[in-house]
Design an enzyme around this catalytic site. Structure first.
Site, PDB file in Angstrom:
ATOM      1  NE  ARG A   1       2.982   7.560  -3.398  1.00  0.00           N
ATOM      2  CZ  ARG A   1       1.975   7.721  -2.529  1.00  0.00           C
ATOM      3  NH1 ARG A   1       1.275   6.670  -2.122  1.00  0.00           N
ATOM      4  NH2 ARG A   1       1.643   8.914  -2.094  1.00  0.00           N
TER       5      ARG A   1
ATOM      6  CD  GLU B   1      -0.580   4.414  -8.324  1.00  0.00           C
ATOM      7  OE1 GLU B   1      -1.194   5.485  -8.148  1.00  0.00           O
ATOM      8  OE2 GLU B   1      -0.226   3.675  -7.395  1.00  0.00           O
TER       9      GLU B   1
ATOM     10  CG  HIS C   1      -3.185   5.050  -5.062  1.00  0.00           C
ATOM     11  ND1 HIS C   1      -1.993   5.604  -5.483  1.00  0.00           N
ATOM     12  CD2 HIS C   1      -3.280   5.368  -3.730  1.00  0.00           C
ATOM     13  CE1 HIS C   1      -1.421   6.221  -4.468  1.00  0.00           C
ATOM     14  NE2 HIS C   1      -2.185   6.090  -3.386  1.00  0.00           N
TER      15      HIS C   1
ATOM     16  CB  THR D   1      -0.923   0.072   1.246  1.00  0.00           C
ATOM     17  OG1 THR D   1      -0.095   0.155   2.409  1.00  0.00           O
ATOM     18  CG2 THR D   1      -1.865  -1.107   1.343  1.00  0.00           C
TER      19      THR D   1
HETATM   20  N1  LIG Z   1      -2.143   3.551  -0.610  1.00  0.00           N
HETATM   21  C1  LIG Z   1      -2.458   4.736  -0.123  1.00  0.00           C
HETATM   22  O1  LIG Z   1      -3.513   5.283  -0.404  1.00  0.00           O
HETATM   23  C2  LIG Z   1      -1.517   5.420   0.791  1.00  0.00           C
HETATM   24  C3  LIG Z   1      -0.180   5.226   0.681  1.00  0.00           C
HETATM   25  N2  LIG Z   1       0.687   5.848   1.546  1.00  0.00           N
HETATM   26  C4  LIG Z   1       2.117   5.554   1.406  1.00  0.00           C
HETATM   27  O2  LIG Z   1       2.560   4.931   2.609  1.00  0.00           O
HETATM   28  C5  LIG Z   1       3.825   5.473   2.949  1.00  0.00           C
HETATM   29  C6  LIG Z   1       4.049   5.339   4.435  1.00  0.00           C
HETATM   30  O3  LIG Z   1       3.180   6.217   5.093  1.00  0.00           O
HETATM   31  P1  LIG Z   1       3.304   6.540   6.654  1.00  0.00           P
HETATM   32  O4  LIG Z   1       3.272   5.298   7.445  1.00  0.00           O
HETATM   33  O5  LIG Z   1       2.315   7.606   6.932  1.00  0.00           O
HETATM   34  O6  LIG Z   1       4.767   7.152   6.701  1.00  0.00           O
HETATM   35  P2  LIG Z   1       5.697   7.341   7.963  1.00  0.00           P
HETATM   36  O7  LIG Z   1       6.670   8.397   7.602  1.00  0.00           O
HETATM   37  O8  LIG Z   1       4.891   7.475   9.198  1.00  0.00           O
HETATM   38  O9  LIG Z   1       6.457   5.931   8.055  1.00  0.00           O
HETATM   39  C7  LIG Z   1       7.381   5.495   7.116  1.00  0.00           C
HETATM   40  C8  LIG Z   1       8.434   4.681   7.848  1.00  0.00           C
HETATM   41  O10 LIG Z   1       9.330   4.122   6.874  1.00  0.00           O
HETATM   42  C9  LIG Z   1      10.633   4.182   7.428  1.00  0.00           C
HETATM   43  N3  LIG Z   1      11.628   4.102   6.376  1.00  0.00           N
HETATM   44  C10 LIG Z   1      12.030   5.077   5.526  1.00  0.00           C
HETATM   45  N4  LIG Z   1      12.991   4.598   4.705  1.00  0.00           N
HETATM   46  C11 LIG Z   1      13.199   3.317   5.057  1.00  0.00           C
HETATM   47  C12 LIG Z   1      14.075   2.311   4.588  1.00  0.00           C
HETATM   48  N5  LIG Z   1      14.931   2.531   3.587  1.00  0.00           N
HETATM   49  N6  LIG Z   1      14.037   1.098   5.198  1.00  0.00           N
HETATM   50  C13 LIG Z   1      13.188   0.870   6.219  1.00  0.00           C
HETATM   51  N7  LIG Z   1      12.333   1.797   6.704  1.00  0.00           N
HETATM   52  C14 LIG Z   1      12.336   3.002   6.119  1.00  0.00           C
HETATM   53  C15 LIG Z   1      10.664   5.497   8.206  1.00  0.00           C
HETATM   54  O11 LIG Z   1      11.689   5.489   9.180  1.00  0.00           O
HETATM   55  C16 LIG Z   1       9.273   5.511   8.812  1.00  0.00           C
HETATM   56  O12 LIG Z   1       9.262   4.907  10.088  1.00  0.00           O
HETATM   57  C17 LIG Z   1       3.756   6.926   2.454  1.00  0.00           C
HETATM   58  O13 LIG Z   1       5.042   7.440   2.219  1.00  0.00           O
HETATM   59  C18 LIG Z   1       2.940   6.808   1.198  1.00  0.00           C
HETATM   60  O14 LIG Z   1       3.776   6.645   0.086  1.00  0.00           O
HETATM   61  C19 LIG Z   1       0.249   6.678   2.525  1.00  0.00           C
HETATM   62  C20 LIG Z   1      -1.080   6.924   2.658  1.00  0.00           C
HETATM   63  C21 LIG Z   1      -2.083   6.324   1.809  1.00  0.00           C
HETATM   64  O1  LIG Z   2      -1.382   7.742  -1.376  1.00  0.00           O
HETATM   65  C1  LIG Z   2      -1.837   8.525  -0.606  1.00  0.00           C
HETATM   66  C2  LIG Z   2      -1.076   9.274   0.336  1.00  0.00           C
HETATM   67  O2  LIG Z   2      -1.667   9.946   1.197  1.00  0.00           O
HETATM   68  O3  LIG Z   2       0.158   9.228   0.250  1.00  0.00           O
END
Ligand SMILES: NC(=O)C1=CN([C@@H]2O[C@H](COP(=O)(O)OP(=O)(O)OC[C@H]3O[C@@H](n4cnc5c(N)ncnc54)[C@H](O)[C@@H]3O)[C@@H](O)[C@H]2O)C=CC1
Ligand SMILES: O=CC(=O)O
Length: 342
Positions: free
Chosen positions: A254, A283, A301, A252
């Protein structure tokens, strides 16, 4: 044209559409003059910006879908935008459409909408996890084709109970997913850029492991880390080779954190038994090998696609615009720029 009422107020650029939080946005209109672009493609937008149409803007609000008009917010685009721009408030948790380094170089602070997305995206992750474990996509496709369970029965699925869920990226969504997967009796392991404090690990019942142990020891691997140059294709052929035969992949985050061609190969060989995907490398195009494989549960998505969450996200992004205009600060500056807020 500025009305006499709004003349003299700071200017804010709206990139995209406000769908839910109308009254909060109207309230921003009380303290700022809102500008909207006329363009509908990147070339025209750059020309419009270069002509001075957005001069004086201090902040911009942008949506994920505004990418269709502006393309990536990168050095080229920033050069066309006015020097007055100081804040870019993105509506979304993932901000890979924005070149944060280019923004930092121009002194532009960027915000996102962390935590607002956690429940809805983790719920989608759990849906994909259970659906992929149970091979529901196979049965759903045969039913829609008018063949009930198909000419041959769909392969039996697996229960989550007792299986190891490996979470790569233990931030807001990863932790939320961990809590929910625990309720399904899963054992949680994670790998993160920074190990969590012991009390948080205890609270969410997750064990920290190194990257290779996560790959080799997980029955299900969930991708929950941001996309950036360091994480692009963090899962590719070498990483699939290190995983258990029959592993299930859930993404979920990217699409491009996985090398999609390598995923298709691993699915075709059966090494990856099934996958649940909400996001794709290019996408809205989806790799034909994913579309053709009935063991892949595909969602376009829709991780945050709920009224409640989309509203929360808009409210959050708008609160960043408001703070920027009123106090020159942001509620949630992106991690790479934390030092700019001090
Ligand atoms: N499918 C959807 O609709 C959605 C997708 N997303 C995606 O989910 C991702 C994560 O979102 P959140 O949890 O809110 O972000 P967040 O910033 O709270 O957590 C991301 C975590 O990944 C870790 N991280 C970064 N680089 C890393 C690496 N190389 N190896 C291991 N860990 C690493 C960070 O330290 C952090 O703890 C977003 O960046 C976004 O791309 C977010 C919201 C909705
Ligand atoms: O993909 C959605 C987001 O909030 O990031």
């Amino acid at each position: 044209m500025a009305s006499s009422k709004s003349a003299g107020r700071p200017k804010v650029l709206l990139l995209g559409v406000i769908e839910h939080a109308q009254s909060s946005w109207e309230a921003v209109g009380e303290i700022a003059q809102i500008l909207t672009p006329k363009s509908n493609n990147r070339a025209d937008f750059i020309q419009e910006a270069s002509s001075g149409a957005f001069d004086g803007c201090v902040a911009a609000y942008r949506t994920f879908d505004s990418f269709e008009v502006t393309g990536k917010i990168d050095g080229e685009l920033l050069q066309a935008l006015p020097d007055s721009l100081r804040f870019l408030c993105h509506n979304g948790a993932g901000y890979d459409q924005v070149d944060v380094h280019a923004c930092t170089a121009r002194g532009i602070r960027v915000s996102n909408t962390p935590t607002a997305v956690d429940d809805a995206t983790a719920d989608m992750g759990i849906f994909l996890l259970l659906g992929a474990l149970r091979n529901v996509a196979v049965g759903m496709a045969s039913l829609r084709a008018g063949e009930w369970r198909g000419k041959t029965l769909p392969p039996l699925g697996h229960d989550p109970q007792g299986k190891v869920l490996g979470i790569l990226g233990m931030g807001g969504i990863g932790r939320n997913m961990a809590k929910k997967a625990l309720v399904f009796g899963m054992q949680i392991r994670y790998h993160n850029r920074t190990r969590l404090d012991a009390h948080i690990e205890k609270e969410i019942g997750a064990e920290y492991v190194d990257f290779d142990t996560l790959l080799a020891g997980s029955d299900v691997i969930s991708l929950n880390l941001p996309l950036n140059p360091k994480t692009r294709h963090i899962i590719s052929r070498n990483e699939f080779a290190k995983m258990k035969a029959g592993v299930v992949i859930v993404n979920t985050a990217r699409g491009a954190v996985i090398d999609e061609a390598a995923l298709v190969e691993a699915l075709d060989s059966g090494h990856v038994s099934s996958a649940g995907l909400d996001v794709y490398e290019n996408e809205p195009d989806v790799h034909p090998g994913l579309l053709a494989n009935p063991r892949v549960l595909l969602v376009p998505h829709m991780g945050t696609f709920t009224v409640e969450t989309e509203t929360k996200m808009e409210e959050w992004a708008i609160s960043n615009v408001r703070m920027a205009v009123e106090s020159g600060r942001l509620r949630s500056i992106v991690p790479e720029q934390k030092s700019m807020e001090r």
